[in-house]
Each structure stands twice: as C-alpha cells, then as structure tokens.
Design a protein around this motif. Structure first.
Motif, mmCIF file in Angstrom:
data_model
loop_
_atom_site.group_PDB
_atom_site.id
_atom_site.type_symbol
_atom_site.label_atom_id
_atom_site.label_comp_id
_atom_site.label_asym_id
_atom_site.label_seq_id
_atom_site.Cartn_x
_atom_site.Cartn_y
_atom_site.Cartn_z
ATOM 1 N N GLU A 1 2.673 5.798 -14.438
ATOM 2 C CA GLU A 1 1.902 4.873 -15.265
ATOM 3 C C GLU A 1 2.307 3.450 -14.929
ATOM 4 O O GLU A 1 3.501 3.111 -14.848
ATOM 5 N N ARG A 2 1.346 2.576 -14.735
ATOM 6 C CA ARG A 2 1.591 1.178 -14.387
ATOM 7 C C ARG A 2 2.059 0.383 -15.599
ATOM 8 O O ARG A 2 1.471 0.458 -16.670
ATOM 9 N N SER B 1 3.838 1.500 -1.313
ATOM 10 C CA SER B 1 4.354 1.608 -2.676
ATOM 11 C C SER B 1 3.305 2.179 -3.615
ATOM 12 O O SER B 1 3.610 3.034 -4.456
ATOM 13 N N THR B 2 2.073 1.726 -3.471
ATOM 14 C CA THR B 2 0.985 2.248 -4.298
ATOM 15 C C THR B 2 0.790 3.738 -4.049
ATOM 16 O O THR B 2 0.648 4.527 -4.990
ATOM 17 N N ASN B 3 0.807 4.130 -2.787
ATOM 18 C CA ASN B 3 0.642 5.547 -2.450
ATOM 19 C C ASN B 3 1.751 6.401 -3.051
ATOM 20 O O ASN B 3 1.507 7.513 -3.514
ATOM 21 N N GLN C 1 0.830 -1.203 0.000
ATOM 22 C CA GLN C 1 0.000 0.000 0.000
ATOM 23 C C GLN C 1 0.870 1.261 0.000
ATOM 24 O O GLN C 1 0.562 2.230 -0.690
ATOM 25 N N THR D 1 3.625 5.672 -5.714
ATOM 26 C CA THR D 1 3.792 5.574 -7.164
ATOM 27 C C THR D 1 2.492 5.737 -7.946
ATOM 28 O O THR D 1 2.478 5.500 -9.145
ATOM 29 N N LYS D 2 1.449 6.177 -7.293
ATOM 30 C CA LYS D 2 0.165 6.264 -7.997
ATOM 31 C C LYS D 2 0.183 7.253 -9.155
ATOM 32 O O LYS D 2 -0.641 7.165 -10.058
ATOM 33 N N HIS D 3 1.161 8.141 -9.178
ATOM 34 C CA HIS D 3 1.272 9.081 -10.283
ATOM 35 C C HIS D 3 2.056 8.512 -11.478
ATOM 36 O O HIS D 3 2.076 9.099 -12.544
#
Length: 141
Positions: free
Chosen positions: A138-139, A130-132, A128, A134-136
């Motif tokens: 592109e996956r 990491s998601t927070n 979570q 890197t949410k900006h």
C-alpha cells in the motif's frame, strides 16, 4: 549483475551515509525515520517498517531512541486510539535542514563522474524497478 550492484549500493551507500551522520549522533535508520516523519507527520510505527528494511521491534527501538534524544514524540492517533503517530519535536524540525544538507552531500558523493543525462536515466529506471518490486505494498507517499 543487478543483484550484486543493488547489494553493493545498499551496503556501502548506507555505510557512507552513516559516516556523514556521525557528527549528529545518528545512523541511517534514525535519519530515515526522521525523514519519513518530517514528510508524513503522524505516520505510525507500523507504516515506517517497510521503509527501514527491518522489523517492528527494531523500529520501536529506533523511535524510542529518537524520543530519548528529544527529536520525536508520539501521540495516539485520533482515528485509531490503538496506534501512535510519530511527530518531530522542535529539535527534530530544526535538525531537518541539516539532514537535507547531509543528504545532498551524500548524493554528491554517490553521483561523482555521472552526467545529468545518465542520472535522469538511472532515476527513471530505478524508480520503475522500485515500483515493480513494491506494487503489492500500500502506498503511503
């Protein structure tokens, strides 16, 4: 303090991984590049950059070294001739099972004295975070 823990895990974790990779004449950067290319055949060098925590020039050097070692080759992307996709050679593909074992050994060293329940919580929380962070971005995966 979270920042100190992250710094310690990053620095000493990579150092430990580098030691395990000595017999294969690889460092963690090259290992990570091979891991990514295996998981995303045709990934461009630009798309590798965020995962290696370095810049375009260093990623180029890493890929060039892997090409010289006959572990990786590049090929122009069909959808954009200006980009080159990275692929594993047969030697690179044959090395992947060994690298998976190295990764397993490394994780075993890191996870000593930590229960499965604690690891599950750590995985959930770190994922979570990491998601927070890197949410900006592109996956790719």
């Amino acid at each position: 303090m979270l920042l100190c823990n992250i710094s310690i895990m990053n620095r000493y974790g990579k150092n430990q991984l580098d030691e395990l990779l000595i017999p294969y004449e690889l460092d963690w950067y090259q290992f990570a590049a091979i891991w990514l290319i295996d998981g995303i055949p045709g990934i461009s060098q630009n798309d590798i950059i965020p995962f290696l925590q370095t810049d375009k020039g260093n990623v180029s050097k890493i890929i060039k070294k892997l090409i010289e070692d006959e572990l990786v080759y590049t090929q122009k992307c069909e959808d954009d001739q200006r980009k080159k996709g990275c692929y594993l050679t047969l030697n690179g593909k044959n090395l992947v099972p060994t690298l998976k074992k190295v990764m397993s050994d490394w994780e075993e060293l890191l996870y000593q004295n930590i229960s499965k329940d604690e690891l599950a919580i750590f995985d959930k929380v770190s994922s979570q975070i990491s998601t927070n962070l890197t949410k900006h971005i592109e996956r790719l995966i």
